[in-house]
Design a protein around this motif. Structure first.
Motif, PDB file in Angstrom:
ATOM      1  N   LEU A   1      27.568  -6.710 -11.368  1.00  0.00           N
ATOM      2  CA  LEU A   1      26.170  -6.942 -11.725  1.00  0.00           C
ATOM      3  C   LEU A   1      25.736  -6.078 -12.902  1.00  0.00           C
ATOM      4  O   LEU A   1      24.881  -6.493 -13.695  1.00  0.00           O
ATOM      5  N   ARG A   2      26.304  -4.901 -13.044  1.00  0.00           N
ATOM      6  CA  ARG A   2      25.970  -4.090 -14.220  1.00  0.00           C
ATOM      7  C   ARG A   2      26.433  -4.798 -15.489  1.00  0.00           C
ATOM      8  O   ARG A   2      25.695  -4.883 -16.481  1.00  0.00           O
ATOM      9  N   ILE A   3      27.648  -5.315 -15.461  1.00  0.00           N
ATOM     10  CA  ILE A   3      28.189  -6.005 -16.635  1.00  0.00           C
ATOM     11  C   ILE A   3      27.364  -7.240 -16.950  1.00  0.00           C
ATOM     12  O   ILE A   3      26.934  -7.450 -18.094  1.00  0.00           O
ATOM     13  N   THR A   4      27.127  -8.084 -15.951  1.00  0.00           N
ATOM     14  CA  THR A   4      26.415  -9.337 -16.229  1.00  0.00           C
ATOM     15  C   THR A   4      24.964  -9.095 -16.622  1.00  0.00           C
ATOM     16  O   THR A   4      24.424  -9.803 -17.484  1.00  0.00           O
ATOM     17  N   THR A   5      24.336  -8.085 -16.047  1.00  0.00           N
ATOM     18  CA  THR A   5      22.937  -7.820 -16.387  1.00  0.00           C
ATOM     19  C   THR A   5      22.817  -7.257 -17.793  1.00  0.00           C
ATOM     20  O   THR A   5      21.929  -7.658 -18.565  1.00  0.00           O
ATOM     21  N   MET A   6      23.706  -6.360 -18.162  1.00  0.00           N
ATOM     22  CA  MET A   6      23.631  -5.800 -19.516  1.00  0.00           C
ATOM     23  C   MET A   6      23.959  -6.845 -20.571  1.00  0.00           C
ATOM     24  O   MET A   6      23.338  -6.889 -21.644  1.00  0.00           O
ATOM     25  N   ILE A   7      24.935  -7.715 -20.285  1.00  0.00           N
ATOM     26  CA  ILE A   7      25.254  -8.768 -21.247  1.00  0.00           C
ATOM     27  C   ILE A   7      24.064  -9.706 -21.421  1.00  0.00           C
ATOM     28  O   ILE A   7      23.653 -10.030 -22.540  1.00  0.00           O
ATOM     29  N   THR A   8      23.498 -10.170 -20.310  1.00  0.00           N
ATOM     30  CA  THR A   8      22.387 -11.117 -20.419  1.00  0.00           C
ATOM     31  C   THR A   8      21.135 -10.454 -20.971  1.00  0.00           C
ATOM     32  O   THR A   8      20.323 -11.102 -21.635  1.00  0.00           O
ATOM     33  N   ASN A   9      20.961  -9.149 -20.728  1.00  0.00           N
ATOM     34  CA  ASN A   9      19.875  -8.401 -21.370  1.00  0.00           C
ATOM     35  C   ASN A   9      20.057  -8.436 -22.883  1.00  0.00           C
ATOM     36  O   ASN A   9      19.093  -8.652 -23.648  1.00  0.00           O
TER      37      ASN A   9
ATOM     38  N   GLY B   1      29.013 -17.417  -6.851  1.00  0.00           N
ATOM     39  CA  GLY B   1      27.828 -17.703  -6.051  1.00  0.00           C
ATOM     40  C   GLY B   1      26.530 -17.523  -6.808  1.00  0.00           C
ATOM     41  O   GLY B   1      25.642 -18.377  -6.753  1.00  0.00           O
ATOM     42  N   LEU B   2      26.400 -16.411  -7.531  1.00  0.00           N
ATOM     43  CA  LEU B   2      25.168 -16.160  -8.273  1.00  0.00           C
ATOM     44  C   LEU B   2      25.216 -16.796  -9.659  1.00  0.00           C
ATOM     45  O   LEU B   2      24.340 -17.560 -10.040  1.00  0.00           O
ATOM     46  N   GLY B   3      26.257 -16.486 -10.409  1.00  0.00           N
ATOM     47  CA  GLY B   3      26.302 -16.926 -11.801  1.00  0.00           C
ATOM     48  C   GLY B   3      26.369 -18.427 -11.969  1.00  0.00           C
ATOM     49  O   GLY B   3      25.631 -19.010 -12.778  1.00  0.00           O
ATOM     50  N   PHE B   4      27.221 -19.092 -11.198  1.00  0.00           N
ATOM     51  CA  PHE B   4      27.392 -20.527 -11.395  1.00  0.00           C
ATOM     52  C   PHE B   4      26.207 -21.328 -10.881  1.00  0.00           C
ATOM     53  O   PHE B   4      25.929 -22.421 -11.375  1.00  0.00           O
ATOM     54  N   SER B   5      25.508 -20.806  -9.876  1.00  0.00           N
ATOM     55  CA  SER B   5      24.322 -21.528  -9.410  1.00  0.00           C
ATOM     56  C   SER B   5      23.262 -21.571 -10.502  1.00  0.00           C
ATOM     57  O   SER B   5      22.605 -22.592 -10.721  1.00  0.00           O
ATOM     58  N   ALA B   6      23.091 -20.454 -11.221  1.00  0.00           N
ATOM     59  CA  ALA B   6      22.121 -20.430 -12.317  1.00  0.00           C
ATOM     60  C   ALA B   6      22.584 -21.313 -13.470  1.00  0.00           C
ATOM     61  O   ALA B   6      21.782 -22.036 -14.076  1.00  0.00           O
TER      62      ALA B   6
ATOM     63  N   GLU C   1      16.440 -21.249 -23.232  1.00  0.00           N
ATOM     64  CA  GLU C   1      16.012 -21.329 -21.838  1.00  0.00           C
ATOM     65  C   GLU C   1      17.114 -20.859 -20.895  1.00  0.00           C
ATOM     66  O   GLU C   1      16.844 -20.186 -19.889  1.00  0.00           O
ATOM     67  N   PHE C   2      18.364 -21.202 -21.203  1.00  0.00           N
ATOM     68  CA  PHE C   2      19.460 -20.713 -20.373  1.00  0.00           C
ATOM     69  C   PHE C   2      19.534 -19.191 -20.407  1.00  0.00           C
ATOM     70  O   PHE C   2      19.699 -18.539 -19.371  1.00  0.00           O
ATOM     71  N   VAL C   3      19.426 -18.621 -21.590  1.00  0.00           N
ATOM     72  CA  VAL C   3      19.451 -17.165 -21.723  1.00  0.00           C
ATOM     73  C   VAL C   3      18.337 -16.535 -20.891  1.00  0.00           C
ATOM     74  O   VAL C   3      18.551 -15.538 -20.184  1.00  0.00           O
ATOM     75  N   GLN C   4      17.152 -17.102 -20.947  1.00  0.00           N
ATOM     76  CA  GLN C   4      16.023 -16.555 -20.200  1.00  0.00           C
ATOM     77  C   GLN C   4      16.279 -16.588 -18.697  1.00  0.00           C
ATOM     78  O   GLN C   4      16.062 -15.594 -17.993  1.00  0.00           O
ATOM     79  N   LEU C   5      16.757 -17.726 -18.183  1.00  0.00           N
ATOM     80  CA  LEU C   5      17.029 -17.841 -16.749  1.00  0.00           C
ATOM     81  C   LEU C   5      18.141 -16.893 -16.334  1.00  0.00           C
ATOM     82  O   LEU C   5      18.044 -16.222 -15.287  1.00  0.00           O
ATOM     83  N   ASP C   6      19.205 -16.822 -17.116  1.00  0.00           N
ATOM     84  CA  ASP C   6      20.351 -16.010 -16.724  1.00  0.00           C
ATOM     85  C   ASP C   6      19.996 -14.532 -16.702  1.00  0.00           C
ATOM     86  O   ASP C   6      20.400 -13.793 -15.793  1.00  0.00           O
ATOM     87  N   PHE C   7      19.236 -14.074 -17.674  1.00  0.00           N
ATOM     88  CA  PHE C   7      18.813 -12.674 -17.649  1.00  0.00           C
ATOM     89  C   PHE C   7      17.887 -12.416 -16.475  1.00  0.00           C
ATOM     90  O   PHE C   7      18.032 -11.417 -15.756  1.00  0.00           O
TER      91      PHE C   7
ATOM     92  N   MET D   1      18.808  -9.754 -13.574  1.00  0.00           N
ATOM     93  CA  MET D   1      17.930  -8.595 -13.432  1.00  0.00           C
ATOM     94  C   MET D   1      17.417  -8.486 -12.005  1.00  0.00           C
ATOM     95  O   MET D   1      17.361  -7.383 -11.431  1.00  0.00           O
ATOM     96  N   ALA D   2      17.030  -9.607 -11.398  1.00  0.00           N
ATOM     97  CA  ALA D   2      16.523  -9.596 -10.030  1.00  0.00           C
ATOM     98  C   ALA D   2      17.575  -9.060  -9.065  1.00  0.00           C
ATOM     99  O   ALA D   2      17.284  -8.217  -8.202  1.00  0.00           O
ATOM    100  N   ALA D   3      18.811  -9.546  -9.186  1.00  0.00           N
ATOM    101  CA  ALA D   3      19.874  -9.087  -8.295  1.00  0.00           C
ATOM    102  C   ALA D   3      20.238  -7.632  -8.552  1.00  0.00           C
ATOM    103  O   ALA D   3      20.503  -6.866  -7.613  1.00  0.00           O
TER     104      ALA D   3
END
Length: 512
Positions: A77-85, A300-305, A318-324, A328-330
């Motif tokens: 989650l640190r990796i995915t959150t920082m990338i999407t940030n 489970g989290l990434g592919f659902s979004a 819009e994809f970038v906004q949803l993914d970040f 961030m929530a998780a």
């Protein structure tokens, strides 16, 4: 939709290929499979660099080195959150009002296609990944080669998409490099031989893998790590509890109630253990598949979004906004959950079951390919999934899913999801070639059902008691709400620019 299905199939096949019958319940081999080469068909004017280039490049690194099953949450989650940030900050200048989390990069004309945003996203990702996973620098260099030879990774000329992306990525790196997670391994006054992500809070388990004396506290498990190799669990990054969140200041303020069911002085201790045994004895192929899906945070989290975005015809922005937003929530949910896990240090089902029943036979799942057996010594009982490396209560996966689902509901304005995950016969990671016996489809009509199945899968898999799931389901939607509110302030341009993070002080009682 076709892009999503092809991407999902490729990653599923990649994950399945890491496992075989001889490696049931073992982590995949440590050598990383070959990285996918940059996609020569990628069209930066119409494509999505995030899904077509970056994710396929990063996923093998996560699966091969960071988290072999995709299930270890803190670093994933640190990796995915920082990338999407970084994606969000890199695309904010192309929106009419949005501002970045860590950067203020001015306002660009409305783009006529995706080319400038794709360039900015790739450059921003390059800096974040180079910071987080420097050992894989050749992969990040190759990722940028999709744009042509010798990309300029130093310019911060904000009139160019390269400069915007570089500035955005550098801003996120500077903002979070000392956020409390000990990324550089220098916390705790460590001046030599850095130990990245090592605990600096002084956590010591109440039990050992060999002696279970305090029966309401976490016991590290002894787990297989290879042929003839075993490991004793360590609480993974307990300092996540002290990492700076995006949407709140103090994780101790969230009302996770004490796990009274894990008090050995009452009848609920045995009752909750028996509930896990009953679930183990009645495991279905669908429950096994759901457990494996939600154990893998990328799937489970990434592919659902990803599915939800593509099924609604979202633009790149819009994809970038949803993914970040959902990441961030998780991420913020995880900080509060880790704080509660550290506070309560609760026992896992395997310890309670083995303590209560010793060598007496129980009826339960007997291991890969064994089905349900009735002569299993409780001392040999194992959960369908191996327990993650942290105390039991509250359920982290349940919390991630409820935070993720609530943020998505707020973003879309409804509960509809409509995600169907095809699960081929024999595709199980735990029972390869055996489970499921025939092709099945895991269906999630709504985000509510997605979150509920995610939580219950932890009981079916034997890694959590029901109370841990129920408590996370009760508390954790709030993290989705707070993430959405903060996201809205970013979109409206009213959020304050964040200074570099510095984490929280280690509480006095944790030091003694």
């Amino acid at each position: 939709m076709k892009t999503y299905k092809k991407f999902l199939s490729a990653i599923l096949l990649f994950a399945i290929s890491l496992c075989g019958p001889a490696l049931a319940q073992l982590p995949p081999p440590t050598p990383m499979p070959p990285l996918p080469p940059p996609n020569p068909a990628f069209d930066k004017t119409t494509g999505n660099a995030a899904t077509e280039v970056i994710i396929p490049t990063v996923a093998p690194v996560i699966f091969g080195y960071v988290s072999p099953s995709g299930g270890d949450a803190p670093l994933v989650l640190r990796i995915t959150t920082m990338i999407t940030n970084a994606w969000f900050d890199a695309t904010a200048p192309y929106h009419e009002t949005a501002v970045g989390v860590y950067t203020r990069l001015g306002r660009q004309p409305e783009p006529i296609d995706n080319s400038e945003m794709n360039v900015a996203i790739l450059h921003a990702s390059y800096h974040v990944l180079s910071s987080l996973l420097p050992a894989h620098q050749p992969a990040w260099d190759g990722m940028l080669e999709i744009l042509g030879p010798n990309p300029d990774v130093e310019t911060v000329d904000l009139t160019t998409p390269e400069g915007i992306g570089n500035a955005a990525g550098m801003g996120v790196v500077a903002g979070r490099v000392h956020d409390g997670m000990n990324q550089l391994g220098d916390e705790g006054d460590r001046d030599f031989n850095p130990m990245p992500y090592m605990d600096y809070t002084g956590y010591v388990p109440a039990n050992t893998a060999y002696e279970f004396r305090r029966h309401n506290h976490w016991q590290p498990d002894l787990q297989r790590a290879g042929i003839g190799l075993y490991k004793v669990q360590q609480f993974v990054t307990p300092q996540w509890a002290l990492t700076e969140a995006y949407t709140y200041d103090d994780p101790s303020h969230f009302d996770f109630q004490r796990p009274f069911d894990s008090d050995t002085s009452g009848p609920l201790y045995r009752q909750q253990a028996d509930e896990v045994l009953a679930a183990s004895a009645n495991l279905t192929d669908e429950q096994k598949a759901l457990s494996e899906l939600f154990d893998n945070k990328i799937f489970g989290l990434g592919f659902s979004a990803l599915f939800a975005s593509q099924s609604r015809g979202h633009s790149l922005m819009e994809f970038v906004q949803l993914d970040f937003l959902t990441n961030m929530a998780a991420f913020d949910a995880g900080i509060a959950v880790w704080y509660a896990k550290r506070e309560y240090d609760a026992v896992r089902p395997f310890s309670a079951i083995q303590y209560l029943y010793g060598d007496s036979p129980v009826t339960a799942w007997g291991g890969p390919g064994q089905g349900t057996v009735s002569d299993l010594p409780a001392s040999q009982w194992k959960a369908y999934l191996e327990e993650a490396d942290h105390p039991e209560y509250p359920s982290a996966s349940t919390c991630f899913c409820h935070a993720h689902a609530e943020s998505a509901r707020r973003f879309f304005g409804d509960d509809a999801l409509g995600w169907v995950v095809p699960t081929p016969a024999g595709s199980s990671r735990i029972e390869p070639g055996i489970t499921p016996q025939s092709d099945i489809a895991l269906a999630f009509p709504t985000w509510t059902e997605f979150a509920e199945d995610c939580g219950q899968s932890r009981v079916w898999a034997g890694v959590h008691f029901q109370a841990a799931v129920d408590e996370s389901a009760r508390v954790c939607p709030v993290f989705g709400e707070m993430a959405y509110d903060y996201f809205q302030s970013l979109m409206e341009g009213t959020a304050a620019e964040r200074p570099p993070s510095d984490g929280m002080e280690v509480p006095w009682e944790w030091r003694h």
